[in-house]
Design a protein around this motif. Sequence first.
Motif, short mmCIF file in Angstrom:
data_model
loop_
_atom_site.label_atom_id
_atom_site.label_comp_id
_atom_site.label_asym_id
_atom_site.label_seq_id
_atom_site.Cartn_x
_atom_site.Cartn_y
_atom_site.Cartn_z
N UNK A 69 0.89 -1.16 0.00
CA UNK A 69 0.00 0.00 0.00
C UNK A 69 0.93 1.21 0.00
N UNK A 70 1.12 1.80 -1.17
CA UNK A 70 2.09 2.87 -1.39
C UNK A 70 1.42 4.23 -1.20
N UNK A 71 1.83 4.94 -0.13
CA UNK A 71 1.17 6.18 0.26
C UNK A 71 -0.07 5.83 1.06
N UNK B 183 2.63 -1.39 4.55
CA UNK B 183 2.06 -0.05 4.46
C UNK B 183 3.21 0.93 4.45
N UNK B 184 3.22 1.85 3.50
CA UNK B 184 4.34 2.77 3.33
C UNK B 184 3.81 4.19 3.14
N UNK B 185 4.35 5.13 3.91
CA UNK B 185 3.98 6.54 3.75
C UNK B 185 5.15 7.40 4.20
N UNK B 186 5.24 8.60 3.64
CA UNK B 186 6.30 9.54 4.04
C UNK B 186 5.94 10.30 5.31
N UNK B 187 4.66 10.31 5.65
CA UNK B 187 4.15 11.11 6.78
C UNK B 187 4.15 10.29 8.07
N UNK B 188 4.81 10.80 9.11
CA UNK B 188 4.91 10.08 10.39
C UNK B 188 3.53 9.85 11.01
N UNK C 194 1.82 6.92 9.24
CA UNK C 194 2.40 5.65 9.64
C UNK C 194 1.90 5.24 11.03
N UNK C 195 1.87 6.18 11.95
CA UNK C 195 1.40 5.91 13.32
C UNK C 195 -0.07 5.48 13.32
N UNK C 196 -0.91 6.21 12.60
CA UNK C 196 -2.35 5.89 12.53
C UNK C 196 -2.56 4.55 11.82
N UNK C 197 -1.85 4.32 10.72
CA UNK C 197 -1.99 3.07 9.98
C UNK C 197 -1.60 1.87 10.84
N UNK C 198 -0.51 2.00 11.59
CA UNK C 198 -0.05 0.91 12.46
C UNK C 198 -1.12 0.62 13.52
N UNK D 255 5.89 1.16 7.43
CA UNK D 255 7.21 1.78 7.25
C UNK D 255 7.06 3.24 6.84
N UNK D 256 7.88 4.10 7.46
CA UNK D 256 7.94 5.49 7.02
C UNK D 256 9.10 5.64 6.05
#
Length: 185
Positions: free
Chosen positions: A48-50, A71-76, A79-83, A97-98
């Motif tokens: 899941x890119x972005x 799950x991959x995103x540049x925004x911390x 990433x925290x919410x997705x986890x 992963x950030x």
Amino acid sequence: MTNIDVNINGIQLSLASHPALFSPKRVDAGTLAMLSCVELSPEDRVLDLGCGCGVVGIYSAQIVGGENVFLLDSDATAVEVAKANAVTNGLPEIMTVQSDGFRDFRENNFTKILSNPPYHADFSVPKHFILKGFNRLTIGGEMWMVTKREKWYRNKLASVFGNVETHRVDSYFVFRAIRKRMSYA
């Protein structure tokens, strides 16, 4: 924080979101359009890119298993919410992963890369996603993208992959490109 309960293709998800994230109050219609087209199987390995709040990856993990989803995103915050959402939905094994695109991310051999890229800005982010995503797919692996813009995405995906299918879902374009060779077309 906002709570979002959603049923996607018969799969019930309970998600938290954050005002700083894209589409913080509901699952974006473009994301739903893409997920209406993608066919997943238990053998898939999904990126899941972005990822934003993680809806695409968490939905995918319900089908392919959390150990097969990143799950991959540049925004911390994303990433925290997705986890947290992965855990809430019983999938703590999902890897979150950030990274700024693929810059700090080394995983590969994906059978599916799914993305609703930021398409209201310039094309540098989706260009990076397409060029670098190609190399992270297995032969036969698929890149799926959804946007409201057709021409640039269709042309870029076709020039890199050598093929692209375009599905029109409401006001969205859902693209599927398959990696058929080792190098760009």
